[in-house]
Design a protein around this motif. Structure first.
Motif, PDB file in Angstrom:
ATOM      1  N   ARG A 246       0.854  -1.176   0.000  1.00 16.89           N
ATOM      2  CA  ARG A 246       0.000   0.000   0.000  1.00 16.89           C
ATOM      3  C   ARG A 246       0.901   1.241   0.000  1.00 16.89           C
ATOM      4  O   ARG A 246       1.926   1.265   0.685  1.00 16.89           O
ATOM      5  N   LEU A 247       0.500   2.262  -0.740  1.00 19.99           N
ATOM      6  CA  LEU A 247       1.328   3.457  -0.871  1.00 19.99           C
ATOM      7  C   LEU A 247       0.579   4.695  -0.396  1.00 19.99           C
ATOM      8  O   LEU A 247      -0.595   4.901  -0.723  1.00 19.99           O
ATOM      9  N   SER A 248       1.268   5.505   0.376  1.00 15.01           N
ATOM     10  CA  SER A 248       0.809   6.842   0.740  1.00 15.01           C
ATOM     11  C   SER A 248       1.890   7.798   0.259  1.00 15.01           C
ATOM     12  O   SER A 248       2.977   7.855   0.828  1.00 15.01           O
ATOM     13  N   LEU A 249       1.604   8.543  -0.804  1.00 14.55           N
ATOM     14  CA  LEU A 249       2.629   9.347  -1.467  1.00 14.55           C
ATOM     15  C   LEU A 249       2.185  10.801  -1.551  1.00 14.55           C
ATOM     16  O   LEU A 249       1.188  11.116  -2.205  1.00 14.55           O
ATOM     17  N   GLU A 250       2.904  11.688  -0.872  1.00 14.83           N
ATOM     18  CA  GLU A 250       2.711  13.113  -1.126  1.00 14.83           C
ATOM     19  C   GLU A 250       3.909  13.589  -1.915  1.00 14.83           C
ATOM     20  O   GLU A 250       5.031  13.620  -1.403  1.00 14.83           O
ATOM     21  N   LEU A 251       3.663  13.986  -3.156  1.00 14.06           N
ATOM     22  CA  LEU A 251       4.764  14.200  -4.096  1.00 14.06           C
ATOM     23  C   LEU A 251       4.870  15.682  -4.477  1.00 14.06           C
ATOM     24  O   LEU A 251       4.540  16.545  -3.696  1.00 14.06           O
ATOM     25  N   GLY A 252       5.380  15.927  -5.661  1.00 14.65           N
ATOM     26  CA  GLY A 252       5.725  17.289  -6.050  1.00 14.65           C
ATOM     27  C   GLY A 252       4.530  18.206  -6.212  1.00 14.65           C
ATOM     28  O   GLY A 252       3.375  17.776  -6.265  1.00 14.65           O
ATOM     29  N   GLY A 253       4.821  19.490  -6.289  1.00 13.77           N
ATOM     30  CA  GLY A 253       3.782  20.488  -6.488  1.00 13.77           C
ATOM     31  C   GLY A 253       4.274  21.628  -7.361  1.00 13.77           C
ATOM     32  O   GLY A 253       5.474  21.835  -7.536  1.00 13.77           O
ATOM     33  N   LYS A 254       3.329  22.344  -7.915  1.00 10.42           N
ATOM     34  CA  LYS A 254       3.631  23.530  -8.731  1.00 10.42           C
ATOM     35  C   LYS A 254       2.489  24.517  -8.504  1.00 10.42           C
ATOM     36  O   LYS A 254       1.732  24.863  -9.415  1.00 10.42           O
ATOM     37  N   ALA A 255       2.340  24.955  -7.265  1.00 14.20           N
ATOM     38  CA  ALA A 255       1.139  25.664  -6.843  1.00 14.20           C
ATOM     39  C   ALA A 255       0.944  26.991  -7.565  1.00 14.20           C
ATOM     40  O   ALA A 255       1.788  27.884  -7.444  1.00 14.20           O
ATOM     41  N   PRO A 256      -0.174  27.153  -8.280  1.00 18.88           N
ATOM     42  CA  PRO A 256      -0.491  28.450  -8.874  1.00 18.88           C
ATOM     43  C   PRO A 256      -1.222  29.341  -7.875  1.00 18.88           C
ATOM     44  O   PRO A 256      -2.026  28.877  -7.069  1.00 18.88           O
ATOM     45  N   ALA A 257      -0.941  30.616  -7.907  1.00 16.59           N
ATOM     46  CA  ALA A 257      -1.694  31.617  -7.161  1.00 16.59           C
ATOM     47  C   ALA A 257      -2.365  32.514  -8.189  1.00 16.59           C
ATOM     48  O   ALA A 257      -1.688  33.174  -8.986  1.00 16.59           O
ATOM     49  N   VAL A 258      -3.694  32.518  -8.192  1.00 16.82           N
ATOM     50  CA  VAL A 258      -4.460  33.230  -9.226  1.00 16.82           C
ATOM     51  C   VAL A 258      -4.938  34.560  -8.658  1.00 16.82           C
ATOM     52  O   VAL A 258      -5.657  34.589  -7.651  1.00 16.82           O
ATOM     53  N   ILE A 259      -4.535  35.659  -9.294  1.00 18.45           N
ATOM     54  CA  ILE A 259      -4.842  37.001  -8.787  1.00 18.45           C
ATOM     55  C   ILE A 259      -5.793  37.694  -9.762  1.00 18.45           C
ATOM     56  O   ILE A 259      -5.439  37.981 -10.912  1.00 18.45           O
ATOM     57  N   PHE A 260      -7.033  37.953  -9.288  1.00 20.56           N
ATOM     58  CA  PHE A 260      -8.051  38.603 -10.117  1.00 20.56           C
ATOM     59  C   PHE A 260      -7.997  40.126  -9.942  1.00 20.56           C
ATOM     60  O   PHE A 260      -7.417  40.629  -8.977  1.00 20.56           O
ATOM     61  N   PRO A 261      -8.631  40.879 -10.854  1.00 20.16           N
ATOM     62  CA  PRO A 261      -8.537  42.350 -10.798  1.00 20.16           C
ATOM     63  C   PRO A 261      -9.091  42.959  -9.522  1.00 20.16           C
ATOM     64  O   PRO A 261      -8.650  44.031  -9.108  1.00 20.16           O
ATOM     65  N   ASP A 262     -10.073  42.277  -8.898  1.00 17.66           N
ATOM     66  CA  ASP A 262     -10.676  42.840  -7.699  1.00 17.66           C
ATOM     67  C   ASP A 262      -9.961  42.420  -6.418  1.00 17.66           C
ATOM     68  O   ASP A 262     -10.419  42.715  -5.314  1.00 17.66           O
ATOM     69  N   ALA A 263      -8.836  41.731  -6.547  1.00 16.65           N
ATOM     70  CA  ALA A 263      -8.113  41.253  -5.365  1.00 16.65           C
ATOM     71  C   ALA A 263      -7.530  42.414  -4.565  1.00 16.65           C
ATOM     72  O   ALA A 263      -7.212  43.476  -5.116  1.00 16.65           O
ATOM     73  N   ASP A 264      -7.386  42.203  -3.286  1.00 18.89           N
ATOM     74  CA  ASP A 264      -6.625  43.125  -2.435  1.00 18.89           C
ATOM     75  C   ASP A 264      -5.152  42.868  -2.748  1.00 18.89           C
ATOM     76  O   ASP A 264      -4.554  41.924  -2.233  1.00 18.89           O
TER      77      ASP A 264
END
Length: 482
Positions: A246-264
């Motif tokens: 059985r495998l429990s694998l937390e692997l790589g990431g490439k997290a995007p942060a999406v910034i909209f025009p109305d964002a602070d």
């Protein structure tokens, strides 16, 4: 300061093994912190056999109150050793002292969380026909191998070990070769727990790749819990196939942060400066891509560049430092190569530079339009972030989901309906709204796509260490008797 040698730990005893000791080095200044004794295939086989025998011949798996007691004792000893471990994490890992304090507090909290869950591992029952009873019991899966990475050597150890023990498994743990001294101090905390039976938790130091490969191949190991790169996760998956672990694998990431025009935008810049540069970007959920609406691109860049530029890079023990070192000089050189590539394929906005001494590098920002570039698709694992643009919500979703990873993401907008639409549309295990890198013991984490299999943290963190057994009883019912 020189720390005690890190030995292997099997059946409640500290073992040097046959190999000569190796050095552990401070990445901030290259000084030798101490030594560790590398493990071997033979030590893995011994540790796995001990863990298997202990699992099968003791009452550990059927004793939830004992397991809870051990985890509470472990948490207490981690807390007592907190200051010592914080200093050691800073020295051996290179992160900021504040980050190390956060790591320790999170580890203590997580251990206590699973101590509580140890006594609430519940099954279910049903009566499928008159007198026919089915009991679905939740039982420990067996022996768990826990492969710990270097970037959070206490938190990511506890995050797998605590649920494994709460579920009733025994364990064999392998620390990262870069942080063996931190690991040995954590194992001393376990060794000091008066209620922990010998053989429940065992530990073997790495020796190149020999120890990890032996754990993956061992017929005595039932579950592998690994946190690390997707490339290594695939190798583990292939190596575990012959024994169907059985495998429990937390692997790589490439997290995007999406910034909209109305964002602070000021709030977003504050969140993302920390979210991208925490642990020098050497964390799989770090913000790695800034996806910015074209209408606010210039405004956002005018704020994020000086914020990144102002971050003071220096030794983790220095209170004035705001970002620590990379884990070693090899990774510093790797990041320098990526910066050069970013200049060739995109446009550098802020160019990272090495410091005169140690494995340090200042933050990098670059614009890029090529969605097919490796710089967009691959995990860079350092303080280097791309800026990409979008024109509407649909394009934002397309770009956020463009990579093979799906571990984490964030969305910045004042529109709650848009935030909820985006959180549903982005294929990632965690989506933060107007924040980034909020992690807690109670909330499950894990990945879509090539970011992994299974979940850690939370109630579901127990699942990878549990089996479901169906027990059937046909008691029979007699009607109409006088």
């Amino acid at each position: 300061m020189t720390y005690p040698d890190a030995k292997n730990y099997i059946a409640g005893k500290w073992i040097e093994g046959g190999a000569a000791p190796s050095e552990s080095v401070n990445p901030a200044d290259g000084s030798v912190l101490g030594h560790f004794f590398p493990g071997s295939k033979a030590l893995v086989e011994e540790a796995a056999a001990v863990a298997r025998r202990t699992f099968l011949t003791t009452g550990w798996a059927a004793s939830p109150r004992l397991r809870a007691q051990v985890l509470f004792e472990f948490a207490d000893r981690l807390e007592a050793a907190k200051d010592e471990l914080v200093d050691l994490i800073v020295a051996e890992n290179g992160k900021l002292r504040g980050e190390a304090v956060g790591e320790m507090m999170g580890s203590i909290s997580e251990t206590r969380y699973y101590a509580g869950l140890a006594r609430t591992v519940l099954g279910r029952t049903l009566e499928s026909a008159p007198g026919n009873f089915s009991m679905m019991n939740r039982e420990a899966a067996g022996v768990a191998a826990i492969i710990v990475p270097w970037n959070a050597p206490v938190t990511l150890h506890v995050r797998s070990l605590a649920p494994a023990l709460a579920a009733g498994c025994t364990a064999v743990v392998k620390p990262a070769i870069q942080t063996p001294l931190v690991h040995a101090r954590v194992m001393r905390c376990l060794d000091e727990c008066p209620s922990l039976p010998a053989g429940i938790v065992n530990s073997v130091n790495e020796n190149g790749t020999e120890v990890g490969e032996a754990m993956i191949a061992s017929p005595d190991i039932d579950v592998i819990s690994f946190t690390g790169s997707s490339r290594t996760g695939k190798r583990i998956m292939a190596g575990a196939a012959p024994t169907l672990k059985r495998l429990s694998l937390e692997l790589g990431g490439k997290a995007p942060a999406v910034i909209f025009p109305d964002a602070d935008l000021d709030g977003a810049v504050k969140e993302l400066t920390h979210g991208a540069l925490v642990m020098a970007g050497q964390i799989c959920v770090a913000a790695a891509r800034f996806l910015v609406h074209k209408s606010v691109q210039a405004d956002f860049e005018a704020r994020i560049k000086p914020a990144f530029e102002a971050v003071k890079v220096g030794p983790g023990a220095d209170p004035s430092s705001e970002m620590g070192s990379l884990i070693d000089i090899a990774n510093q050189k790797r990041i320098m190569g990526l910066i050069e590539q970013a200049g060739d394929e995109g446009e550098l906005i802020l160019t990272g530079k090495p410091l005169d001494k140690g494995a340090f590098i200042t933050p990098t920002l670059f614009r890029i339009d090529d969605l097919q570039s490796d710089l967009v698709h691959e995990e860079l694992f350092g303080p280097i972030v791309s800026i990409e643009t979008f024109e509407d919500e649909a394009e934002a979703v397309t770009k956020a989901n463009a990579t093979k990873y799906g571990l984490a993401a964030s969305v910045f907008t004042r529109d709650l309906n848009r935030a909820m639409r985006m959180s549903r549309a982005i294929r990632a295990g965690t989506v933060w709204l107007n924040s980034h890198t909020r992690l807690l013991a109670e909330g499950e984490t894990g990945g879509y796509g090539q970011s992994g299999i299974g979940r850690l943290h939370g109630v579901e963190g127990l699942n990878d260490f549990l089996e479901t057994k169906h027990v059937y009883l046909e008691a029979g019912t007699v009607y109409g008797e006088a």
